[in-house]
Structures are given as C-alpha cells and as structure tokens.
Design an enzyme around this catalytic site. Structure first.
Site, mmCIF file in Angstrom:
data_model
loop_
_atom_site.group_PDB
_atom_site.id
_atom_site.type_symbol
_atom_site.label_atom_id
_atom_site.label_comp_id
_atom_site.label_asym_id
_atom_site.label_seq_id
_atom_site.Cartn_x
_atom_site.Cartn_y
_atom_site.Cartn_z
ATOM 1 N N HIS A 84 -33.626 -29.510 -42.886
ATOM 2 C CA HIS A 84 -34.397 -29.156 -41.683
ATOM 3 C C HIS A 84 -35.521 -28.160 -41.991
ATOM 4 O O HIS A 84 -35.851 -27.314 -41.169
ATOM 5 C CB HIS A 84 -33.500 -28.588 -40.594
ATOM 6 C CG HIS A 84 -32.464 -29.546 -40.090
ATOM 7 N ND1 HIS A 84 -32.635 -30.330 -38.982
ATOM 8 C CD2 HIS A 84 -31.226 -29.849 -40.556
ATOM 9 C CE1 HIS A 84 -31.552 -31.071 -38.784
ATOM 10 N NE2 HIS A 84 -30.678 -30.806 -39.730
ATOM 11 N N HIS B 171 -26.961 -20.825 -35.408
ATOM 12 C CA HIS B 171 -25.586 -20.891 -35.944
ATOM 13 C C HIS B 171 -24.681 -21.475 -34.859
ATOM 14 O O HIS B 171 -24.664 -20.961 -33.741
ATOM 15 C CB HIS B 171 -25.143 -19.478 -36.327
ATOM 16 C CG HIS B 171 -23.720 -19.383 -36.768
ATOM 17 N ND1 HIS B 171 -23.049 -20.426 -37.377
ATOM 18 C CD2 HIS B 171 -22.829 -18.357 -36.696
ATOM 19 C CE1 HIS B 171 -21.808 -20.042 -37.652
ATOM 20 N NE2 HIS B 171 -21.648 -18.801 -37.243
ATOM 21 N N ASN C 283 -28.845 -32.766 -33.030
ATOM 22 C CA ASN C 283 -29.781 -33.747 -33.592
ATOM 23 C C ASN C 283 -30.201 -34.734 -32.509
ATOM 24 O O ASN C 283 -29.612 -34.758 -31.427
ATOM 25 C CB ASN C 283 -29.121 -34.534 -34.728
ATOM 26 C CG ASN C 283 -29.172 -33.801 -36.062
ATOM 27 O OD1 ASN C 283 -29.851 -32.787 -36.209
ATOM 28 N ND2 ASN C 283 -28.445 -34.319 -37.036
HETATM 29 FE FE1 HDE Z 1 -26.894 -28.539 -40.078
HETATM 30 N N1 HDE Z 1 -27.482 -27.070 -41.320
HETATM 31 N N2 HDE Z 1 -25.253 -28.854 -41.201
HETATM 32 N N3 HDE Z 1 -26.364 -30.149 -38.938
HETATM 33 N N4 HDE Z 1 -28.516 -28.306 -38.963
HETATM 34 C C1 HDE Z 1 -28.624 -26.380 -41.240
HETATM 35 O O1 HDE Z 1 -28.843 -24.064 -41.529
HETATM 36 C C2 HDE Z 1 -24.776 -27.999 -42.114
HETATM 37 C C3 HDE Z 1 -25.284 -30.944 -39.110
HETATM 38 C C4 HDE Z 1 -28.815 -28.932 -37.802
HETATM 39 O O2 HDE Z 1 -34.032 -25.499 -36.696
HETATM 40 C C5 HDE Z 1 -28.695 -25.265 -42.241
HETATM 41 O O3 HDE Z 1 -30.431 -22.539 -41.010
HETATM 42 C C6 HDE Z 1 -23.516 -28.460 -42.620
HETATM 43 C C7 HDE Z 1 -25.078 -31.783 -37.966
HETATM 44 C C8 HDE Z 1 -30.097 -28.498 -37.319
HETATM 45 O O4 HDE Z 1 -33.252 -23.857 -37.924
HETATM 46 C C9 HDE Z 1 -27.329 -25.318 -42.941
HETATM 47 C C10 HDE Z 1 -23.273 -29.641 -41.983
HETATM 48 C C11 HDE Z 1 -26.089 -31.465 -37.112
HETATM 49 C C12 HDE Z 1 -30.545 -27.569 -38.247
HETATM 50 C C13 HDE Z 1 -26.683 -26.499 -42.251
HETATM 51 C C14 HDE Z 1 -24.358 -29.873 -41.079
HETATM 52 C C15 HDE Z 1 -26.878 -30.453 -37.730
HETATM 53 C C16 HDE Z 1 -29.529 -27.468 -39.262
HETATM 54 C C17 HDE Z 1 -29.895 -25.283 -43.139
HETATM 55 C C18 HDE Z 1 -22.107 -30.599 -42.156
HETATM 56 C C19 HDE Z 1 -26.372 -32.095 -35.739
HETATM 57 C C20 HDE Z 1 -31.864 -26.815 -38.229
HETATM 58 C C21 HDE Z 1 -30.834 -24.220 -42.601
HETATM 59 C C22 HDE Z 1 -20.879 -30.051 -41.963
HETATM 60 C C23 HDE Z 1 -25.400 -31.708 -34.769
HETATM 61 C C24 HDE Z 1 -31.785 -25.595 -37.396
HETATM 62 C C25 HDE Z 1 -30.058 -23.507 -41.630
HETATM 63 C C26 HDE Z 1 -33.129 -24.920 -37.339
HETATM 64 C C27 HDE Z 1 -29.614 -26.607 -40.361
HETATM 65 C C28 HDE Z 1 -25.438 -26.867 -42.553
HETATM 66 C C29 HDE Z 1 -24.468 -31.037 -40.292
HETATM 67 C C30 HDE Z 1 -28.030 -29.906 -37.091
HETATM 68 C C31 HDE Z 1 -27.375 -25.445 -44.444
HETATM 69 C C32 HDE Z 1 -22.669 -27.770 -43.673
HETATM 70 C C33 HDE Z 1 -23.956 -32.793 -37.748
HETATM 71 C C34 HDE Z 1 -30.811 -28.955 -36.066
HETATM 72 O O5 HDE Z 1 -26.595 -24.170 -42.693
#
Ligand code: HDE
Length: 660
Positions: free
Chosen positions: A69, A333, A142
């Site tokens: 992202h 978060h 998402n």
């Molecule tokens: Fe994320 N995801 N994600 N994700 N995600 C991040 O956090 C993570 C997942 C989503 O505009 C990270 O600050 C794991 C699903 C958005 O700043 C990180 C898993 C969904 C954004 C992270 C998922 C999301 C992130 C990277 C699987 C939809 C951007 C930068 C278990 C519901 C937020 C950050 C923004 C960002 C981890 C799966 C949505 C690495 C471990 C499912 C919208 O922490």
C-alpha cells in the site's frame, strides 16, 4: 473555460512575506545560495553549520515507504451517524442521529511502490481513521471483500510473490508475472480472491466509485455486553464503476496520477465523495449456520443472506495541506478500536493485530508516531509511556509509573461504565496447534458463486484478464497449473483461458458442486447512480463563438474540459487542452460540438479521439452533421439531453465492433 486550476492556485496560502529565513534553531540567515568557503574558489568549510543542517535534512527527507500500500492518496472528511445503533454497539460515534466525527481516509494500491501508476490491476486499500470522542478508531479495509490467504503467517510469502521479482526487480505494480501466478496455483485458498482480482473491481474508475470492505470478521458489543459478529461495508453514493483494461493501461502512461488527481480535483470542485457505512450482522447463535466458516477471510457473507444495515455516511470534503505530513505519515492499525468494537478469531485479523504497529515503528522511526498531528487523537490521552525517538510531549513531574501515591495514582484505569475498554469475554477452549480448521478447506464454492453471479459482459472481462495475466507468465507449467485450478470453478472458463495462453485444456470437466449465486457482487447489476463529477471532453473549433449546447452542459453536474487543435479561445472560454495534451482515456464522455470542422472530424487526431472513446464503450454526442463510421449508434447521442442520459449508463457494452 473558467479555469478551476487557476482559482485553485490563488487559494494557496502565501507565506507571510515578512518572514525571515532561519535555521531550524531560529537563527536568521543573511545568505542561502553560497556555502561557506575558504576563498571564493576555495574548499567548503566543515564549519558551515547552515549548509550541513540544510543538506542533512534533505538527505533524510525520505522515510521507508509502506511495504504494501505504498502508493496512495488521502482526504479529510466527516462521518455522520444515521441514528442510534446502541442496540448493537456501544460505540459512541454511532450513538445518535446526526452525530458527527472527523475522519481521514487513505486510498491506495497494494503492490506498487510510491511512484507507481494509479490504474494498475490491483486491489485498492480503503483505510479510514475516525477521530472519535473516545479515541481513534481505524477501519482498515480494501475494495474487495475477501483476501488471498487465510492465515497471516502466509502474508510475507504472498507479498513477496506479487512484488517485483527479486533478481531483477521487474515488474513494477503488476501481478502479471511468474511468481504471483506460481503462488496462486500453489496456494489455492486464493481462488476466490483471484476471481475478484481478475474482475473489473481491480481497475476502478475512481476512488469515489469504489466499495470498501473491512474483509475480516469483527465483533460489535452493546452496553448489555451482548456480542454479534459483523463485517464492515462502505457503499459509494456515486455507484461502483470501473475502467476497461486497455484504458487502464493507457492511463498509466498518460496520467499515472489519474486516481489521485480525480479525488483531489473532485474535492476542490466541491463534488465531495460520499460513502455509506454499513455492517452485516450475524448473531452468535448462528455462528455455524452457514455453508462457509464466518471466520474465513476468503469468504463473503452473501448480502442476499445477510443484509447490510446502514449506520451513517462519510463525506470527504477537504484535501490535505501537506502530502507528507498527512498522507504519508498517517498510521493505521486494526487494533485502534473504541468501546463497542472488538475482534473475532479470524486468523488473518489476529496476525494483522501484530503487524500494523510493528510496521509503523520502522516506517515512522519509533514509538511516538501517535504524536504526529495526523495520528493524534482529538480526545485527551494520558499514560506513563515516556521518551523514545521523536518524542514531542514534555511530560512534567516525577511520576511515570502506575500505581503511585505521589500523584494520587493518576493516570488510572477507569471502569467500563466510565468508558473504559473491556475485551469481550469470549470462551475459548482447545489444544495448542499449528493447524487450520477443516471448515476453511473449501476454496472453490464461493469462487464459482462469484463467476455465476457475473453478467456475460463481466465474465468476458474476467476471461480476458486471466488470458492477459497468465499469458504473461513465462513458465508454461505455471500457466497449465492455473488453468487446471480454474477448472474447479468453471471448466468453460478454464478451457477458454487455456486456448488463449497456449496450454492444454483441463482434464477435469466438472466444477465444484455449488450453484448458488449472489447478484450483489456484480457491478453491472448495481444501480448506476448518476453523473455528478463525471468528466466530459468537448471538442470545439478554436475561435468559434459558443454553441448553446455548451451552456446546457455547463448547467449540469459534469466537469467540462474544452479541447481543440490549438489552445486558443472558444467564445469567452479558454480552451483547456489540445489533442496532444489531452487523451480520450481521461474522460467519461465526449461531445463533438457542431462548430467543429466537418472535414476534420473524421481525420487525424480528432478521429483517434472519437475512435478511442467509442472503443472503450464510452458515451459520445456527435452534434455535427458528419456521420461516424461505426456499426452501431449505441451510446452516440445527437443532443445534450440524450448524451446526459447515456452518460449515466457509464459504458455501452452492446458495441460489438468496439475494440476495447
Ligand atoms: Fe494490510 N498492511 N495486512 N491488509 N493494509 C499494511 O501497514 C498486513 C490486509 C490494508 O493507507 C501495512 O502501515 C498483514 C487485508 C490497507 O496506510 C502492514 C496482513 C486488508 C493498508 C500490513 C494484511 C489490508 C494496509 C503496511 C495479513 C484489507 C494501507 C503499511 C494478515 C482488509 C493503510 C502499514 C494505509 C497496510 C499488514 C492483510 C488492508 C505491513 C500482516 C486483508 C488498506 O502492516
């Protein structure tokens, strides 16, 4: 045209012109163009603290981009509650009709780096921070309601597979490559998500026209302590619309900032994007009443079975003042919750609860990211956490521990009745295992349900998308594995893709035994919802006087840009673009004014402009007497009234001769 951009420039605040230039320590400077040297042609001196401060700051301007992202854009807004939802949640921001809560929403792509194009095929992030009176609540979702994997431990593998391949860092922001499809074929829990990913959902027309989904299963808890499972939804007031793939690829070159610009401009123009927030609710007693596991993030809860209850509306009404300070530094978060919102044991959500804070520590340089203005709660916060990189608060007094007597035990926890957060006391029993429930094993029923719920047009787009993506895979055995996997969903789909990508048709001829549909997952079956903020290109003859049709168009909610061979005047209006600086892919519709020279319409760049608009199924008004050379007149109006009706259709799929 009244140039909105010019107005915009004038609104930028000019710094006080009496402000002196200083160092970061406040020292006024007499000079900022020459470093301190030993003689005019001599070496620069280490003593030059001004040069060193300026250069050091510059050297450290970039922070690590988000691992996923990274590419995004954001806006401020207001959330207004539709009523009192206290029967299901004690969340205060949902407790009264008209109650308003400030928000900050960041939209993003997933795979690309910060500078990648906006219109690539990808899921889009939809993350909202609600600055509530009870603390910040983050809904990190998402635009697709399911995910590729079921357990967070596989997330690093999935992300490594979709990112550019490590040996040559190619390709940027694309899933059309070997490692992505190798992962998909080898991890078939992704089957449902990959159907959404190959659908039009992953090439949205605009962030304003996208649904949002919390994806994971959460809990709502009311004041009586009753809990229910919930899934979150955002419904865009403008409806859900997409680009076509050929268009999306061209826009990535013509205007890589297409979605960012669209959101920014819409807000500047007062066309505020709006989204209704809703929840699907499942009672605890019904946890096992469905033919899928409600904790499995690769499954939807079909809206036909579990309707969405609308709770309020968010309006995005203010652009950021500073992209870095706000959009880049915002830290979301899933664990930022308020009383009344709790978690389920969805194994993806459980892992996310660890990852988001962890990632902010490296990205924002330490544990004090909550003090950055964009992340700071609007309600007071007090605790005994101290120090660390970038600490801004100057805590006073000797006490930084709990319990204490010196400060009469302040700050101290409060009761639930006084607004304290109490975790829902779910009863959990079991053995410690590294395993997944058998109820998570069905990977194909809902993938097939998605396929069966599509219109014929949408199915064609999915076939084309698979053929493009899998066709780009260089290892033939991976192409074959993907095709074999698709046979579980629909052998016909698999066979068509096999033919297109040059592998054997699948040997399996029967799909998974599942015939249910969920029409709400189809975009084309959803209501179209109007033309507000749609962009219309109007081809005019430079130097001609204004045609009344333009006035008719300007009286509506569409955004108009004038295009001609040269950038002169059209009546009193400035012409916005030439055929070279504009591109048909950047507009929703096209009007060719009656004054445009008839011999020029079917020639050169004007013809290319019209052809491409036609090929992408978009609405055209031809107000000239010249006949357009297409097999069908679908979506080609001869007056503005009809044009506006057609524009609301978004696309005209009945054009069989369109090449899009
Ligand atoms: Fe994320 N995801 N994600 N994700 N995600 C991040 O956090 C993570 C997942 C989503 O505009 C990270 O600050 C794991 C699903 C958005 O700043 C990180 C898993 C969904 C954004 C992270 C998922 C999301 C992130 C990277 C699987 C939809 C951007 C930068 C278990 C519901 C937020 C950050 C923004 C960002 C981890 C799966 C949505 C690495 C471990 C499912 C919208 O922490």
């Amino acid at each position: 045209m009244t140039n909105k951009k010019q107005q915009q420039l004038q609104t930028y605040t000019v710094n006080d012109d009496k402000q002196a230039l200083t160092t970061n320590q406040g020292l006024k400077l007499t000079e900022d163009e020459h470093s301190l040297k030993l003689g005019e042609r001599g070496p620069t001196l280490l003593e030059d603290f001004h040069f060193r401060e300026k250069m050091t700051h510059f050297d450290h301007e970039r922070i690590p981009e988000r691992v996923v992202h990274a590419r995004g854009t954001a806006a401020h807004g207001i959330f207004e509650s539709y009523g009192d939802a206290s029967d299901i949640t004690k969340a205060d921001f949902l407790s009264a009709k008209g109650k308003q809560t400030p928000t900050f929403t960041r939209f993003s792509t997933v795979a690309g780096s910060r500078g990648s194009g906006d219109t690539v095929r990808d899921a889009r992030g939809f993350a909202t921070k609600f600055y509530t009176d009870e603390g910040n609540y983050d809904l990190v979702g998402n635009n697709i309601p399911v995910f590729f994997i079921q357990d967070a431990i596989k997330f690093p593998d999935f992300v490594h597979a979709v990112k550019p391949e490590p040996h040559n860092e190619i390709p940027q922001a694309q899933s059309a490559h070997d490692t992505f499809w190798d992962f998909i074929a080898a991890n078939q829990e992704s089957a449902h998500m990959v159907m959404w990913h190959m659908s039009d959902r992953s090439i949205p027309r605009s962030y304003r026209m996208m649904e949002g989904f919390g994806v994971n299963t959460y809990r709502f808890v009311n004041a009586k302590g009753e809990a229910r499972f919930v899934k979150f939804h955002w419904k865009p007031v403008l409806g859900v619309h997409s680009l076509v793939w050929d268009e999306a690829q061209k826009i990535a070159g013509k205007d890589p900032d297409f979605h960012r610009r669209d959101l920014y401009d819409a807000i500047e123009q007062g066309n505020y994007p709006e989204y209704e927030l809703g929840v699907q609710i499942i009672e605890e007693k019904d946890e096992f009443a469905f033919d899928f596991d409600i904790l499995d993030p690769t499954k939807i809860w079909p809206e036909e079975q579990v309707p969405v209850r609308l709770l309020g509306k968010m309006t995005l009404n203010r652009n950021v003042d500073n992209f870095f300070a706000e959009t880049e530094q915002v830290a979301f978060h899933v664990g930022h919750v308020v009383p009344g919102i709790d978690f389920s044991n969805d194994p993806l959500l459980q892992g996310r609860l660890f990852s988001y804070t962890d990632t902010q520590l490296i990205r924002l340089g330490g544990p004090n990211f909550h003090e950055l203005p964009i992340n700071k709660p609007v309600c007071p916060f007090h605790n005994n956490q101290r120090d660390g990189y970038g600490r801004q608060t100057i805590n006073t007094g000797p006490v930084s521990y709990h319990k204490n007597s010196i400060q009469h035990n302040a700050p101290a926890p409060v009761t639930e009745a006084a607004g304290g957060y109490a975790h829902y006391e779910e009863k959990v029993e079991g053995r410690k295992v590294r395993a997944r429930s058998k109820s998570f094993e069905d990977h194909f029923s809902q993938a097939r349900m998605f396929w069966l719920s599509m219109t014929a047009t949408e199915q064609q787009h999915i076939i084309k998308a698979f053929s493009f993506e899998v066709g780009k895979v260089t290892r033939k055995e991976i192409r074959q594995q993907v095709v074999d996997m698709l046979a579980n969903i629909c052998p016909q789909l698999a066979t068509e893709v096999a033919t297109n990508v040059g592998v054997q048709p699948p040997t399996q001829t029967k799909p998974v035994d599942y015939e249910k549909t969920s029409p709400t997952v189809s975009q084309l079956r959803q209501p179209k919802k109007g033309i507000t903020g749609r962009k219309v290109a109007v081809i005019v003859e430079a130097g001609a006087s204004v045609n009344p049709a333009l006035k008719e168009l300007l009286a509506t909610d569409v955004v108009v840009e004038l295009i001609s061979a040269t950038q002169g005047k059209y009546g009193e209006h400035d012409i916005d673009h030439t055929f070279d600086t504009a591109a048909p892919v950047l507009y929703d519709g096209l009007v060719v004014m009656a004054d445009y020279k008839e011999d020029a319409i079917a020639a050169g760049k004007c013809q290319q402009f019209i052809d491409e608009t036609y090929n992408h199924y978009k609405t055209i008004a031809n107000l000239t007497a010249c006949k357009l050379p297409y097999q069908t007149n679908v979506g080609i109006a001869s007056d503005i009234k009809q044009f506006l009706t057609d524009l609301a259709e978004h696309r005209h799929w009945l054009r069989k001769d369109a090449l899009g």
